[in-house]
Design a protein around this motif. Sequence first.
Motif, PDB file in Angstrom:
ATOM      1  N   GLN A  46      18.192  11.611  -9.308  1.00 10.72           N
ATOM      2  CA  GLN A  46      19.596  11.686  -9.730  1.00 10.72           C
ATOM      3  C   GLN A  46      20.531  11.449  -8.560  1.00 10.72           C
ATOM      4  O   GLN A  46      21.561  10.789  -8.699  1.00 10.72           O
ATOM      5  N   ILE A  47      20.176  11.969  -7.417  1.00 13.08           N
ATOM      6  CA  ILE A  47      21.027  11.818  -6.233  1.00 13.08           C
ATOM      7  C   ILE A  47      21.137  10.350  -5.845  1.00 13.08           C
ATOM      8  O   ILE A  47      22.221   9.826  -5.622  1.00 13.08           O
ATOM      9  N   ARG A  48      19.999   9.658  -5.797  1.00 12.54           N
ATOM     10  CA  ARG A  48      20.019   8.238  -5.420  1.00 12.54           C
ATOM     11  C   ARG A  48      20.751   7.399  -6.459  1.00 12.54           C
ATOM     12  O   ARG A  48      21.514   6.505  -6.114  1.00 12.54           O
ATOM     13  N   LEU A  49      20.479   7.677  -7.737  1.00  9.36           N
ATOM     14  CA  LEU A  49      21.163   6.923  -8.788  1.00  9.36           C
ATOM     15  C   LEU A  49      22.673   7.145  -8.731  1.00  9.36           C
ATOM     16  O   LEU A  49      23.453   6.201  -8.874  1.00  9.36           O
ATOM     17  N   ALA A  50      23.089   8.388  -8.515  1.00 15.01           N
ATOM     18  CA  ALA A  50      24.516   8.690  -8.434  1.00 15.01           C
ATOM     19  C   ALA A  50      25.155   7.951  -7.261  1.00 15.01           C
ATOM     20  O   ALA A  50      26.254   7.406  -7.389  1.00 15.01           O
ATOM     21  N   ARG A  51      24.455   7.903  -6.147  1.00 15.94           N
ATOM     22  CA  ARG A  51      24.993   7.182  -4.980  1.00 15.94           C
ATOM     23  C   ARG A  51      25.036   5.690  -5.244  1.00 15.94           C
ATOM     24  O   ARG A  51      26.017   5.023  -4.904  1.00 15.94           O
ATOM     25  N   THR A  52      23.981   5.161  -5.817  1.00 10.63           N
ATOM     26  CA  THR A  52      23.919   3.726  -6.095  1.00 10.63           C
ATOM     27  C   THR A  52      25.025   3.296  -7.050  1.00 10.63           C
ATOM     28  O   THR A  52      25.696   2.296  -6.831  1.00 10.63           O
ATOM     29  N   LEU A  53      25.205   4.072  -8.109  1.00 12.38           N
ATOM     30  CA  LEU A  53      26.208   3.731  -9.114  1.00 12.38           C
ATOM     31  C   LEU A  53      27.595   4.258  -8.766  1.00 12.38           C
ATOM     32  O   LEU A  53      28.569   3.932  -9.446  1.00 12.38           O
ATOM     33  N   ARG A  54      27.652   5.096  -7.726  1.00 11.57           N
ATOM     34  CA  ARG A  54      28.908   5.704  -7.272  1.00 11.57           C
ATOM     35  C   ARG A  54      29.579   6.487  -8.394  1.00 11.57           C
ATOM     36  O   ARG A  54      30.739   6.277  -8.731  1.00 11.57           O
ATOM     37  N   VAL A  55      28.764   7.371  -8.999  1.00 10.73           N
ATOM     38  CA  VAL A  55      29.248   8.233 -10.082  1.00 10.73           C
ATOM     39  C   VAL A  55      28.833   9.665  -9.786  1.00 10.73           C
ATOM     40  O   VAL A  55      27.991   9.926  -8.930  1.00 10.73           O
ATOM     41  N   GLY A  56      29.408  10.597 -10.515  1.00 12.96           N
ATOM     42  CA  GLY A  56      29.041  11.992 -10.378  1.00 12.96           C
ATOM     43  C   GLY A  56      27.714  12.282 -11.061  1.00 12.96           C
ATOM     44  O   GLY A  56      27.270  11.549 -11.950  1.00 12.96           O
TER      45      GLY A  56
END
Length: 106
Positions: A46-56
């Motif tokens: 979740q952390i990587r996906l949130a950073r990649t997509l730049r979302v919360g």
Amino acid sequence: MSQLDKREKRKQLRIARALNTVSQIHVELRNMILAGKFQPGTRLSQIRLARTLRVGRTPLREALRMLQQEGLIIAEHNKRAPSAQFRPRSYRREFRRSDLALLSGN
């Protein structure tokens, strides 16, 4: 910073601005999975996906739950959600059928 880096950063910012609702995040993740960006069985952070997509992380979690309901990911309690193993063609065919059923009211 090179021109290429600046262009990539602008592209990421455009994606970030576009992904401001759960449904938009859901669509983007579904497209990434169907396009083969994640190998079947890959643990999705979740952390990587949130950073990649730049979302919360909160809207990301909701989008992941939606993908779980569709069978595109398999979530285990307190573990990273792996992407499901499926055949893209059969999923797309089934997805189109379910869309048509929703549109027809069946």
